[in-house]
Design a protein around this motif. Structure first.
Motif, mmCIF file in Angstrom:
data_model
loop_
_atom_site.group_PDB
_atom_site.id
_atom_site.type_symbol
_atom_site.label_atom_id
_atom_site.label_comp_id
_atom_site.label_asym_id
_atom_site.label_seq_id
_atom_site.Cartn_x
_atom_site.Cartn_y
_atom_site.Cartn_z
ATOM 1 N N GLU A 1 11.898 4.987 1.879
ATOM 2 C CA GLU A 1 11.185 5.375 3.088
ATOM 3 C C GLU A 1 10.137 6.454 2.792
ATOM 4 O O GLU A 1 9.030 6.425 3.344
ATOM 5 N N THR A 2 10.481 7.398 1.910
ATOM 6 C CA THR A 2 9.567 8.496 1.597
ATOM 7 C C THR A 2 8.324 7.995 0.876
ATOM 8 O O THR A 2 7.186 8.309 1.268
ATOM 9 N N LEU A 3 8.515 7.205 -0.168
ATOM 10 C CA LEU A 3 7.370 6.710 -0.938
ATOM 11 C C LEU A 3 6.541 5.721 -0.114
ATOM 12 O O LEU A 3 5.308 5.678 -0.244
ATOM 13 N N SER A 4 7.186 4.942 0.735
ATOM 14 C CA SER A 4 6.448 4.026 1.608
ATOM 15 C C SER A 4 5.590 4.801 2.605
ATOM 16 O O SER A 4 4.444 4.428 2.889
ATOM 17 N N PHE A 5 6.134 5.895 3.127
ATOM 18 C CA PHE A 5 5.379 6.741 4.051
ATOM 19 C C PHE A 5 4.133 7.319 3.375
ATOM 20 O O PHE A 5 3.051 7.369 3.971
ATOM 21 N N PHE A 6 4.262 7.722 2.128
ATOM 22 C CA PHE A 6 3.111 8.258 1.404
ATOM 23 C C PHE A 6 2.070 7.183 1.098
ATOM 24 O O PHE A 6 0.919 7.495 0.829
ATOM 25 N N GLY A 7 2.483 5.906 1.156
ATOM 26 C CA GLY A 7 1.547 4.810 0.938
ATOM 27 C C GLY A 7 1.369 4.425 -0.516
ATOM 28 O O GLY A 7 0.322 3.896 -0.905
ATOM 29 N N ILE A 8 2.385 4.637 -1.324
ATOM 30 C CA ILE A 8 2.263 4.330 -2.745
ATOM 31 C C ILE A 8 2.090 2.835 -2.980
ATOM 32 O O ILE A 8 2.639 1.997 -2.252
ATOM 33 N N LYS A 9 1.287 2.483 -3.983
ATOM 34 C CA LYS A 9 1.061 1.095 -4.400
ATOM 35 C C LYS A 9 1.232 1.018 -5.918
ATOM 36 O O LYS A 9 0.954 1.972 -6.636
ATOM 37 N N PRO A 10 1.677 -0.137 -6.433
ATOM 38 C CA PRO A 10 1.987 -0.227 -7.868
ATOM 39 C C PRO A 10 0.781 -0.177 -8.791
ATOM 40 O O PRO A 10 0.946 -0.041 -10.005
ATOM 41 N N ASN A 11 -0.435 -0.270 -8.241
ATOM 42 C CA ASN A 11 -1.633 -0.218 -9.089
ATOM 43 C C ASN A 11 -2.314 1.148 -9.044
ATOM 44 O O ASN A 11 -3.431 1.307 -9.539
ATOM 45 N N MET A 12 -1.658 2.127 -8.505
ATOM 46 C CA MET A 12 -2.231 3.461 -8.377
ATOM 47 C C MET A 12 -2.048 4.298 -9.644
ATOM 48 O O MET A 12 -1.142 4.056 -10.438
ATOM 49 N N THR A 13 -2.910 5.307 -9.785
ATOM 50 C CA THR A 13 -2.688 6.389 -10.735
ATOM 51 C C THR A 13 -2.027 7.520 -9.949
ATOM 52 O O THR A 13 -2.624 8.063 -9.011
ATOM 53 N N VAL A 14 -0.792 7.832 -10.309
ATOM 54 C CA VAL A 14 0.022 8.786 -9.551
ATOM 55 C C VAL A 14 0.431 9.937 -10.457
ATOM 56 O O VAL A 14 0.878 9.728 -11.585
ATOM 57 N N VAL A 15 0.288 11.151 -9.954
ATOM 58 C CA VAL A 15 0.749 12.348 -10.659
ATOM 59 C C VAL A 15 2.014 12.852 -9.971
ATOM 60 O O VAL A 15 2.026 13.039 -8.744
#
Length: 263
Positions: free
Chosen positions: A48-62
């Protein structure tokens, strides 16, 4: 014809979203995660937390200040094939036990963590995170109170350094222990709890805009007035056996979950 094209585009978009959703669920359910860490999902709500942030598998995430890598266990396999994970913490030197423990985790499971990129994030002195305007998302979980302990100006500078690495419109996702508005927050947030309104105001002052708030990590049973601050509660249980059942019944802390975008 236009309707057919739009319908095909919509179907493709929905299929892609479903695949990303399945990939996140698979990363959370992965066998590489320890039973102890999975047991904390009930308090931390990673999906739920990561979905709320809008994460996608093709992102560059820190991921900033990953600690023992609780969220890293989820982010690394999720971003491994299509995206990029930058794990930004203390320098990998023997004196930094947290960083060395994380290195051991990486070395023990290269198939999971082999594509994650280490970086140095050691406020208030060192910010070797990522190139400017290169990250789609920066995430930090229960760390702001540590950065505030470096002083007000140092904390603001840390936020500015985070702002630099994000692309315009990039997301800063924050989870932090929440102090009731009726209680006083000291200058260094020594209890581990922080006022939500103060966090929002200070982060927005560094060039971000609040895009949303979620109560997914709220815990109304947490009064935030514990003898040894947030560390009185699980998982630390700083009082050890004293009132142990009481604190286990409360569970982990009440937390704000905030989504900001770079302006």
């Amino acid at each position: 014809m236009k309707r057919l094209i739009l319908a095909a585009m919509l179907a493709t978009g929905l299929a892609g979203a479903a695949q990303a959703d399945d990939a996140l669920k698979a990363a959370i359910a992965g066998e590489h995660r320890s039973a102890a860490n999975k047991a904390r999902d009930v308090y931390r709500h990673p999906y739920e937390t990561l979905s709320f942030f809008g994460i996608k598998p093709n992102m560059t995430v820190v991921e900033l200040s990953p600690g023992g890598g609780w969220y890293t266990e989820i982010l690394a396999p999720y971003l491994r094939d299509k995206g990029k994970l930058i794990v930004a913490g203390g320098a990998m030197v023997p004196e930094n036990r947290g960083a060395m423990a994380l290195k051991q985790k990486f070395d023990g499971a290269p198939a999971v963590y082999g594509k994650a990129v280490p970086a140095v994030f050691a406020p208030p002195s060192t910010y070797q995170i990522a190139p400017p305007n290169s990250a789609d998302m920066v995430l930090t979980f229960r760390n702001l109170h540590n950065w505030v302990g470096n002083g007000d100006e140092a904390f603001k500078n840390t936020l500015k350094e985070i702002h630099k690495v994000l692309k315009p419109g990039g997301v800063l996702g924050v989870e932090e222990h929440r102090l009731p508005a009726s209680m006083q927050q000291d200058a260094k947030a020594s209890s581990g709890y922080m006022h939500e309104a103060w966090v929002i105001k200070t982060v927005e002052g560094a060039g971000f805009k609040l895009a949303g708030k979620s109560e997914v990590n709220a815990n109304p049973k947490d009064t935030a007035d514990h003898e040894k601050g947030v560390w009185t509660l699980p998982p630390v249980l700083a009082n050890k056996d004293k009132d142990r059942e009481k604190y286990l019944a409360i569970g982990e802390s009440d937390r704000m979950t905030l989504k900001f975008v770079k302006q």
